[in-house]
Design an enzyme around this catalytic site. Sequence first.
Site, PDB file in Angstrom:
ATOM      1  N   CYS A   1      39.237  37.949  95.852  1.00  0.00           N
ATOM      2  CA  CYS A   1      40.237  37.011  96.374  1.00  0.00           C
ATOM      3  C   CYS A   1      40.059  35.656  95.682  1.00  0.00           C
ATOM      4  CB  CYS A   1      40.026  36.838  97.887  1.00  0.00           C
ATOM      5  SG  CYS A   1      41.031  35.513  98.578  1.00  0.00           S
TER       6      CYS A   1
ATOM      7  N   ASN B   1      21.850  41.240  65.330  1.00  0.00           N
ATOM      8  CA  ASN B   1      23.185  40.668  65.115  1.00  0.00           C
ATOM      9  C   ASN B   1      23.652  41.074  63.722  1.00  0.00           C
ATOM     10  OD1 ASN B   1      25.438  38.734  64.783  1.00  0.00           O
ATOM     11  ND2 ASN B   1      24.581  37.827  66.659  1.00  0.00           N
TER      12      ASN B   1
ATOM     13  N   TYR C   1      44.060  40.315  81.460  1.00  0.00           N
ATOM     14  CA  TYR C   1      42.830  41.037  81.821  1.00  0.00           C
ATOM     15  C   TYR C   1      43.096  42.531  81.920  1.00  0.00           C
ATOM     16  CZ  TYR C   1      39.752  37.105  82.324  1.00  0.00           C
ATOM     17  OH  TYR C   1      38.949  36.018  82.034  1.00  0.00           O
TER      18      TYR C   1
ATOM     19  N   ALA D   1      24.703  46.624  66.080  1.00  0.00           N
ATOM     20  CA  ALA D   1      23.870  47.011  67.237  1.00  0.00           C
ATOM     21  C   ALA D   1      23.806  48.527  67.384  1.00  0.00           C
ATOM     22  CB  ALA D   1      24.451  46.377  68.501  1.00  0.00           C
TER      23      ALA D   1
ATOM     24  N   ASN E   1      28.373  40.324  79.121  1.00  0.00           N
ATOM     25  CA  ASN E   1      29.582  41.143  79.030  1.00  0.00           C
ATOM     26  C   ASN E   1      30.105  41.490  80.415  1.00  0.00           C
ATOM     27  OD1 ASN E   1      29.222  41.034  76.296  1.00  0.00           O
ATOM     28  ND2 ASN E   1      28.286  43.060  76.132  1.00  0.00           N
ATOM     29  N   VAL E   2      31.412  41.558  80.508  1.00  0.00           N
ATOM     30  CA  VAL E   2      32.041  41.909  81.789  1.00  0.00           C
ATOM     31  C   VAL E   2      32.474  43.380  81.790  1.00  0.00           C
ATOM     32  CG1 VAL E   2      32.779  39.536  82.271  1.00  0.00           C
ATOM     33  CG2 VAL E   2      34.320  41.053  80.988  1.00  0.00           C
ATOM     34  N   ASP E   3      32.284  44.049  80.621  1.00  0.00           N
ATOM     35  CA  ASP E   3      32.682  45.469  80.599  1.00  0.00           C
ATOM     36  C   ASP E   3      31.643  46.316  81.335  1.00  0.00           C
ATOM     37  OD1 ASP E   3      31.576  45.413  77.217  1.00  0.00           O
ATOM     38  OD2 ASP E   3      30.612  46.616  78.777  1.00  0.00           O
TER      39      ASP E   3
ATOM     40  N   THR F   1      25.118  38.371  70.422  1.00  0.00           N
ATOM     41  CA  THR F   1      25.706  37.197  71.050  1.00  0.00           C
ATOM     42  C   THR F   1      25.631  36.015  70.101  1.00  0.00           C
ATOM     43  OG1 THR F   1      25.677  35.684  72.959  1.00  0.00           O
ATOM     44  CG2 THR F   1      23.539  36.542  72.219  1.00  0.00           C
TER      45      THR F   1
ATOM     46  N   HIS G   1      28.237  37.046  83.880  1.00  0.00           N
ATOM     47  CA  HIS G   1      29.616  36.534  83.862  1.00  0.00           C
ATOM     48  C   HIS G   1      30.567  37.383  84.681  1.00  0.00           C
ATOM     49  CE1 HIS G   1      28.656  34.220  79.898  1.00  0.00           C
ATOM     50  NE2 HIS G   1      28.241  33.587  80.965  1.00  0.00           N
TER      51      HIS G   1
HETATM   52  P1  OAD Z   1      30.983  36.071  70.775  1.00  0.00           P
HETATM   53  O1  OAD Z   1      32.273  36.667  70.328  1.00  0.00           O
HETATM   54  O2  OAD Z   1      30.861  34.570  70.897  1.00  0.00           O
HETATM   55  O3  OAD Z   1      29.817  36.513  69.764  1.00  0.00           O
HETATM   56  C1  OAD Z   1      29.700  37.870  69.389  1.00  0.00           C
HETATM   57  C2  OAD Z   1      28.427  37.985  68.581  1.00  0.00           C
HETATM   58  O4  OAD Z   1      28.204  39.353  68.281  1.00  0.00           O
HETATM   59  C3  OAD Z   1      28.471  37.230  67.253  1.00  0.00           C
HETATM   60  O5  OAD Z   1      27.231  36.574  67.066  1.00  0.00           O
HETATM   61  C4  OAD Z   1      28.660  38.359  66.223  1.00  0.00           C
HETATM   62  O6  OAD Z   1      28.020  38.060  64.983  1.00  0.00           O
HETATM   63  C5  OAD Z   1      27.947  39.503  66.900  1.00  0.00           C
HETATM   64  N1  OAD Z   1      28.445  40.838  66.539  1.00  0.00           N
HETATM   65  C6  OAD Z   1      29.717  41.225  66.321  1.00  0.00           C
HETATM   66  N2  OAD Z   1      29.768  42.561  66.097  1.00  0.00           N
HETATM   67  C7  OAD Z   1      28.482  43.023  66.201  1.00  0.00           C
HETATM   68  C8  OAD Z   1      27.880  44.286  66.081  1.00  0.00           C
HETATM   69  N3  OAD Z   1      28.596  45.386  65.813  1.00  0.00           N
HETATM   70  N4  OAD Z   1      26.528  44.387  66.251  1.00  0.00           N
HETATM   71  C9  OAD Z   1      25.780  43.274  66.513  1.00  0.00           C
HETATM   72  N5  OAD Z   1      26.302  42.026  66.644  1.00  0.00           N
HETATM   73  C10 OAD Z   1      27.632  41.923  66.479  1.00  0.00           C
HETATM   74  O7  OAD Z   1      30.606  36.760  72.143  1.00  0.00           O
HETATM   75  P2  OAD Z   1      29.468  36.292  73.166  1.00  0.00           P
HETATM   76  O8  OAD Z   1      28.311  35.700  72.459  1.00  0.00           O
HETATM   77  O9  OAD Z   1      29.222  37.449  74.058  1.00  0.00           O
HETATM   78  O10 OAD Z   1      32.159  34.049  78.468  1.00  0.00           O
HETATM   79  O11 OAD Z   1      30.237  35.149  74.008  1.00  0.00           O
HETATM   80  C11 OAD Z   1      29.574  34.612  75.131  1.00  0.00           C
HETATM   81  C12 OAD Z   1      30.590  34.288  76.183  1.00  0.00           C
HETATM   82  O12 OAD Z   1      31.687  33.520  75.622  1.00  0.00           O
HETATM   83  C13 OAD Z   1      31.267  35.496  76.792  1.00  0.00           C
HETATM   84  O13 OAD Z   1      30.497  36.082  77.800  1.00  0.00           O
HETATM   85  C14 OAD Z   1      32.529  34.880  77.362  1.00  0.00           C
HETATM   86  C15 OAD Z   1      32.919  33.990  76.213  1.00  0.00           C
HETATM   87  O14 OAD Z   1      33.641  32.874  76.661  1.00  0.00           O
HETATM   88  C16 OAD Z   1      32.726  34.311  79.702  1.00  0.00           C
HETATM   89  O15 OAD Z   1      33.447  35.276  79.860  1.00  0.00           O
HETATM   90  C17 OAD Z   1      32.364  33.341  80.761  1.00  0.00           C
END
Ligand code: OAD
Length: 232
Positions: free
Chosen positions: A121, A208, A65, A223, A96-98, A183, A113
Amino acid sequence: MLEAAKSALQKAERPVTFSGAGLSAESGVPTFRTAQSGLWAEYDPMELASPEGFAADPALVVDWYNQRRRTIAAAQPNPAHIAMALRNDMVHITQNVDDLLERAGAGDLVHLHGSINRDKCSAGCGYREIVDMADPHSLRLCPRCGHSMRPDVVWFGEQLPRVEWLRADELAAQADAFIVIGTSAQVYPAARLITTARTAGATVIVVNIEPDSAPGIHLTGPAGLIVPQLLS
Ligand code: OAD
């Protein structure tokens, strides 16, 4: 499609955004599932982002992390974060956690998240601390109860923060425009918000880089390019 999306947004009274890792990709923060470059291509998520993984090797998890923290500290909000921050008529729900939306100046945020810029803790005594993202602590003990400190993020198998989830679910059910940004919509219950919004009659706008066949207005592209066009 952009014009249709903009016109739907102009009519909307309760617009909400729902974002994932793709929102921060152009800031240089790796996504999870993008093949090869994604975090999960390199690491086993269950090993690093789960209570079991932390119990097995807390120092490894904290170091992983901290590597992500340094990457985020060195990153800058991109034009999508900035365009969203300027729309303070919108609530921004994010997986997003950022902290890039905060650093762009966004006000009303719902982190489903958790936040990587905080430690908590691991025994749940309630102690939390903001982390210096550029120079984060390695594994250390909770100053209050002596158990290990851990990143204040949701791990696989863990519940989402209750207040944030309830608010996000209500926002999705009341939204008349629901903008889904970057996402893969594969992680539940977060991804269910899209269905909730659609079922409640919201116009769903999907930004996307990958085309998608789900019902809604699809704006295919990065994006950082599309979101400023859509929200300006
Ligand atoms: P993913 O990595 O699963 O998906 C990223 C999405 O962003 C995909 O659909 C890509 O096509 C799209 N993408 C990539 N680059 C892009 C850009 N420049 N512009 C637009 N879209 C773009 O990430 P998340 O969907 O955020 O969970 O994943 C969801 C969760 O899975 C996260 O929050 C995390 C992970 O496990 C926890 O931390 C609990």
